[in-house]
Design a protein around this motif. Sequence first.
Motif, short mmCIF file in Angstrom:
data_model
loop_
_atom_site.label_atom_id
_atom_site.label_comp_id
_atom_site.label_asym_id
_atom_site.label_seq_id
_atom_site.Cartn_x
_atom_site.Cartn_y
_atom_site.Cartn_z
N GLN A 1 0.84 -1.21 0.00
CA GLN A 1 0.00 0.00 0.00
C GLN A 1 0.86 1.25 0.00
O GLN A 1 0.61 2.20 -0.75
N LEU B 1 2.71 1.62 -3.47
CA LEU B 1 1.80 2.02 -4.55
C LEU B 1 1.35 3.47 -4.38
O LEU B 1 1.25 4.20 -5.37
N ASN C 1 2.15 6.14 -7.24
CA ASN C 1 1.06 6.85 -7.92
C ASN C 1 1.15 8.36 -7.73
O ASN C 1 0.76 9.12 -8.61
N LEU D 1 -0.13 5.14 -13.37
CA LEU D 1 -0.91 4.76 -12.18
C LEU D 1 -1.00 3.24 -12.05
O LEU D 1 -1.28 2.54 -13.02
N GLU E 1 -3.28 0.97 -10.12
CA GLU E 1 -4.46 0.91 -9.27
C GLU E 1 -5.48 -0.12 -9.72
O GLU E 1 -6.62 -0.09 -9.30
#
Length: 178
Positions: free
Chosen positions: A74, A77, A81, A88, A90
């Motif tokens: 988490q 990322l 991002n 991105l 996601e």
Amino acid sequence: VFGSVLEKTEKIPLNNALMQVEESCCRVVEKPEDFLNRGRELHCLRSELRFRSPTAFRQAGRYAIYTETGLILQSLLAGWNQLHPEYLLEDGDMLAELKGGINIVDYSLRTVRFRLKDTAVPGCLGWATVEARLPMVLLELWNALLCFAQFSGLGIKTALGMGGVKTFSTAAGCSFEL
């Protein structure tokens, strides 16, 4: 701008103490493709994360002082991002498969506190070994994120010095250095 000054720094005054600078290096990474290409070159299935400064995560409004793979992923990322909105990461299925394919198999962590003004933020120092059992495309992405971790840090308050991490592999010919 600060590179030449930081390269010559040997000690940093911090909270009425002197912090010795053990290692100094400067790397410029201009494009996200640098990380992605490096991840594509690597086939590291087992990696070690060394937490070099207190590392903590926020989970459900509280500090999580010990790490778990979901929190590591988490954090990586979110940092990726934010820094690379043109790439991105996601996709929900991809994230679920990544999370399910990485596992902490060994660790040696201890709790420490990071002082911020009048608050002592709890965190951890030490190391964790992470094993990846992923399809090749996701393994390449995971290895790219591990390269990125050394630049972004992990967890909360990385801009203030928390979450410094160095990544290693025990595999021959597998280095996360760019």
